[in-house]
Design a protein around this motif. Structure first.
Motif, mmCIF file in Angstrom:
data_model
loop_
_atom_site.group_PDB
_atom_site.id
_atom_site.type_symbol
_atom_site.label_atom_id
_atom_site.label_comp_id
_atom_site.label_asym_id
_atom_site.label_seq_id
_atom_site.Cartn_x
_atom_site.Cartn_y
_atom_site.Cartn_z
ATOM 1 N N LYS A 1 95.477 -27.191 30.004
ATOM 2 C CA LYS A 1 94.851 -26.689 28.620
ATOM 3 C C LYS A 1 93.458 -27.027 28.715
ATOM 4 N N GLN B 1 87.105 -22.484 17.282
ATOM 5 C CA GLN B 1 88.266 -21.599 17.309
ATOM 6 C C GLN B 1 87.900 -20.094 17.685
ATOM 7 N N ARG B 2 86.906 -19.833 16.905
ATOM 8 C CA ARG B 2 86.669 -18.310 16.744
ATOM 9 C C ARG B 2 85.895 -18.220 18.207
ATOM 10 N N LEU C 1 86.777 -19.650 21.082
ATOM 11 C CA LEU C 1 87.959 -19.625 21.906
ATOM 12 C C LEU C 1 88.677 -18.354 21.973
ATOM 13 N N SER C 2 89.029 -17.983 20.748
ATOM 14 C CA SER C 2 89.664 -16.744 20.587
ATOM 15 C C SER C 2 88.683 -15.307 21.122
ATOM 16 N N GLY D 1 89.399 -15.178 24.881
ATOM 17 C CA GLY D 1 90.988 -15.195 25.298
ATOM 18 C C GLY D 1 91.525 -16.273 25.302
ATOM 19 N N VAL D 2 91.019 -17.537 24.785
ATOM 20 C CA VAL D 2 92.001 -18.553 24.574
ATOM 21 C C VAL D 2 92.935 -18.800 23.492
ATOM 22 N N SER D 3 94.299 -18.827 23.772
ATOM 23 C CA SER D 3 95.134 -18.980 22.455
ATOM 24 C C SER D 3 94.827 -20.266 21.890
ATOM 25 N N ARG D 4 95.461 -20.496 20.965
ATOM 26 C CA ARG D 4 95.582 -21.708 20.248
ATOM 27 C C ARG D 4 96.505 -22.858 20.848
ATOM 28 N N ALA D 5 97.570 -22.145 21.365
ATOM 29 C CA ALA D 5 98.675 -22.962 22.285
ATOM 30 C C ALA D 5 97.675 -23.718 23.425
ATOM 31 N N GLU D 6 96.764 -23.014 23.801
ATOM 32 C CA GLU D 6 96.075 -23.457 25.047
ATOM 33 C C GLU D 6 95.107 -24.672 25.059
#
Length: 64
Positions: free
Chosen positions: A2, A22-23, A25-26, A29-34
């Motif tokens: 993670k 969060q923006r 990371l998104s 290409g990093v998902s919230r689950a990661e």
């Protein structure tokens, strides 16, 4: 593995900073689950940082 995000800010600023992270990371290409979040609830200059300790343990164990 993670991605770890550590925040230690006042309430309003912490929420804004988390949204910005969060923006970012998104967009990369990093998902919230990661993501594993480590957020300090204290807004003072205290040397108590339990979430930082938890992050250090996660790094040492290879969780993040």
């Amino acid at each position: 593995m993670k991605v770890a995000c550590y925040l230690r800010f006042s309430s309003r600023k912490r929420l804004r900073e988390r949204a910005e992270l969060q923006r970012w990371l998104s967009a990369h290409g990093v998902s919230r689950a990661e993501v594993e979040w480590y957020t300090e609830r204290a807004a003072d200059a205290s040397s108590e940082r339990p979430e930082l300790g938890r992050l250090e343990q996660a790094i040492a164990s290879g969780k993040v």
